[in-house]
Design a protein around this motif. Structure first.
Motif, mmCIF file in Angstrom:
data_model
loop_
_atom_site.group_PDB
_atom_site.id
_atom_site.type_symbol
_atom_site.label_atom_id
_atom_site.label_comp_id
_atom_site.label_asym_id
_atom_site.label_seq_id
_atom_site.Cartn_x
_atom_site.Cartn_y
_atom_site.Cartn_z
ATOM 1 N N GLN A 134 0.816 -1.208 0.000
ATOM 2 C CA GLN A 134 0.000 0.000 0.000
ATOM 3 C C GLN A 134 0.857 1.270 0.000
ATOM 4 O OE1 GLN A 134 -3.060 0.296 -0.665
ATOM 5 N NE2 GLN A 134 -3.955 -1.703 -0.276
ATOM 6 N N GLU A 135 2.121 1.154 0.395
ATOM 7 C CA GLU A 135 3.027 2.298 0.323
ATOM 8 C C GLU A 135 3.420 2.605 -1.129
ATOM 9 O OE1 GLU A 135 4.130 4.283 2.896
ATOM 10 O OE2 GLU A 135 2.677 3.182 4.107
ATOM 11 N N LEU A 136 3.189 1.649 -2.028
ATOM 12 C CA LEU A 136 3.594 1.783 -3.430
ATOM 13 C C LEU A 136 2.477 2.278 -4.334
ATOM 14 C CD1 LEU A 136 5.622 -1.538 -3.731
ATOM 15 C CD2 LEU A 136 6.503 0.768 -3.266
ATOM 16 N N THR A 141 -9.110 -0.574 -3.320
ATOM 17 C CA THR A 141 -9.984 0.504 -2.846
ATOM 18 C C THR A 141 -11.458 0.142 -3.014
ATOM 19 O OG1 THR A 141 -9.916 1.657 -4.970
ATOM 20 C CG2 THR A 141 -8.263 2.291 -3.315
ATOM 21 N N LYS A 142 -11.746 -0.920 -3.771
ATOM 22 C CA LYS A 142 -13.121 -1.394 -3.952
ATOM 23 C C LYS A 142 -13.264 -2.877 -3.642
ATOM 24 C CE LYS A 142 -13.723 1.900 -7.680
ATOM 25 N NZ LYS A 142 -13.515 2.060 -9.105
ATOM 26 N N PHE A 161 -8.355 -10.504 6.405
ATOM 27 C CA PHE A 161 -8.291 -9.902 5.083
ATOM 28 C C PHE A 161 -8.075 -8.414 5.247
ATOM 29 C CE2 PHE A 161 -12.745 -9.636 6.204
ATOM 30 C CZ PHE A 161 -13.181 -8.424 5.691
ATOM 31 N N CYS A 162 -7.584 -7.783 4.180
ATOM 32 C CA CYS A 162 -7.265 -6.357 4.219
ATOM 33 C C CYS A 162 -7.870 -5.643 3.022
ATOM 34 C CB CYS A 162 -5.753 -6.143 4.169
ATOM 35 S SG CYS A 162 -4.823 -6.818 5.541
ATOM 36 N N ASP A 163 -8.014 -4.334 3.177
ATOM 37 C CA ASP A 163 -8.360 -3.468 2.052
ATOM 38 C C ASP A 163 -7.870 -2.068 2.385
ATOM 39 O OD1 ASP A 163 -10.329 -2.169 3.656
ATOM 40 O OD2 ASP A 163 -11.954 -3.360 2.819
ATOM 41 N N CYS A 164 -8.101 -1.147 1.467
ATOM 42 C CA CYS A 164 -7.689 0.239 1.692
ATOM 43 C C CYS A 164 -8.887 1.143 1.432
ATOM 44 C CB CYS A 164 -6.533 0.609 0.768
ATOM 45 S SG CYS A 164 -5.892 2.268 1.089
ATOM 46 N N ARG A 165 -9.303 1.864 2.462
ATOM 47 C CA ARG A 165 -10.401 2.809 2.352
ATOM 48 C C ARG A 165 -9.992 4.078 3.090
ATOM 49 N NH1 ARG A 165 -11.565 -1.401 -0.045
ATOM 50 N NH2 ARG A 165 -13.625 -2.301 -0.279
ATOM 51 N N ASP A 167 -7.852 6.278 2.501
ATOM 52 C CA ASP A 167 -6.393 6.389 2.575
ATOM 53 C C ASP A 167 -5.807 5.684 3.791
ATOM 54 O OD1 ASP A 167 -6.123 7.852 0.187
ATOM 55 O OD2 ASP A 167 -6.556 9.735 1.230
ATOM 56 N N HIS A 168 -6.421 4.585 4.198
ATOM 57 C CA HIS A 168 -5.962 3.841 5.363
ATOM 58 C C HIS A 168 -6.114 2.344 5.101
ATOM 59 C CE1 HIS A 168 -4.982 3.506 9.627
ATOM 60 N NE2 HIS A 168 -5.836 2.496 9.651
ATOM 61 N N VAL A 169 -5.136 1.574 5.539
ATOM 62 C CA VAL A 169 -5.212 0.113 5.421
ATOM 63 C C VAL A 169 -6.006 -0.420 6.607
ATOM 64 C CG1 VAL A 169 -3.918 -2.051 5.405
ATOM 65 C CG2 VAL A 169 -3.038 -0.054 4.177
ATOM 66 N N PHE A 170 -7.017 -1.221 6.297
ATOM 67 C CA PHE A 170 -7.818 -1.851 7.333
ATOM 68 C C PHE A 170 -7.590 -3.356 7.321
ATOM 69 C CE2 PHE A 170 -10.028 2.117 6.610
ATOM 70 C CZ PHE A 170 -10.389 2.510 7.884
ATOM 71 N N VAL A 171 -7.490 -3.930 8.503
ATOM 72 C CA VAL A 171 -7.379 -5.378 8.667
ATOM 73 C C VAL A 171 -8.650 -5.829 9.370
ATOM 74 C CG1 VAL A 171 -6.058 -7.264 9.688
ATOM 75 C CG2 VAL A 171 -4.881 -5.201 8.894
ATOM 76 N N TYR A 172 -9.285 -6.833 8.788
ATOM 77 C CA TYR A 172 -10.545 -7.342 9.328
ATOM 78 C C TYR A 172 -10.444 -8.848 9.513
ATOM 79 C CZ TYR A 172 -12.359 -3.211 6.742
ATOM 80 O OH TYR A 172 -12.589 -1.976 6.212
#
Length: 191
Positions: A134-136, A141-142, A161-165, A167-172
């Protein structure tokens, strides 16, 4: 599209050339992912590792758009991650692992992330690797991607699992038997 060609782990000359052309184009288009690295050295390493080329082709075939994201100076290995904007289309709608898939009483998916990654010769990204990715750029985002789940969480039936919403990485977490049309997995490969 989810089936992995695990019987034959080598590419034809045409497949090799097409893959190397695609990888080179992606490498040159996204230089910020691998500052200071030279394509000629990456290509030489790839050409010396036919089975790794097969794995990269599986990543490409399933929509992962693999690209170089690092270089291990100790081993000389180049590190590839799936860099598709959204989670790879050819790996979606899968449970986390075989145990999760087998626990479903009905509506079982065709496959699971852990077995698919193993058949492809790649590793699921860890949470740390996902954050590095995600730094790259902006990824998932969807959609969302299964990540390697610690054994203590997995023993209790969960998977991460992870996603990005925003502008933040979320781990669920979800049950490992869960699967969704917008969730797949991202992999890594060292060559």
């Amino acid at each position: 599209m989810k089936k992995v060609n695990s019987n034959k782990r080598e590419l034809s000359l045409d497949q090799r050339e097409a893959l190397l052309k695609a990888l080179k184009a992606r490498f040159e288009k996204s230089l910020s992912r691998h500052k200071g690295l030279e394509w000629a050295k990456v290509q030489a390493r790839l050409e010396a590792n036919a089975e790794k080329l097969w794995s990269l082709n599986e990543m490409e075939r399933t929509g992962g758009e693999p690209d170089v994201v690092g270089h291990d100076k100790k081993t000389g290995e180049y590190i590839f991650y799936d860099c598709s904007e959204e989670t790879p289309k050819g790996r979606r709608s899968v449970c986390y692992d075989r145990e999760g898939m087998d626990s479903r009483k009905e509506h079982k998916p065709e496959n699971n992330a852990v077995d698919m990654a193993s058949a492809m010769g790649i590793e699921l990204l860890t949470e740390e690797q996902y954050r590095e990715l995600q730094e790259l750029g902006d990824f998932d985002t969807k959609t969302s991607s299964w990540v390697k789940t610690p054994s203590d969480i997995r023993k209790l039936g969960g998977a991460l699992f992870c996603d990005c919403r925003y502008d933040h990485v979320f781990v669920y977490h979800n049950g490992a038997q869960s699967y969704y049309a917008a969730r797949a997995f991202r992999g890594s490969l060292r060559v």
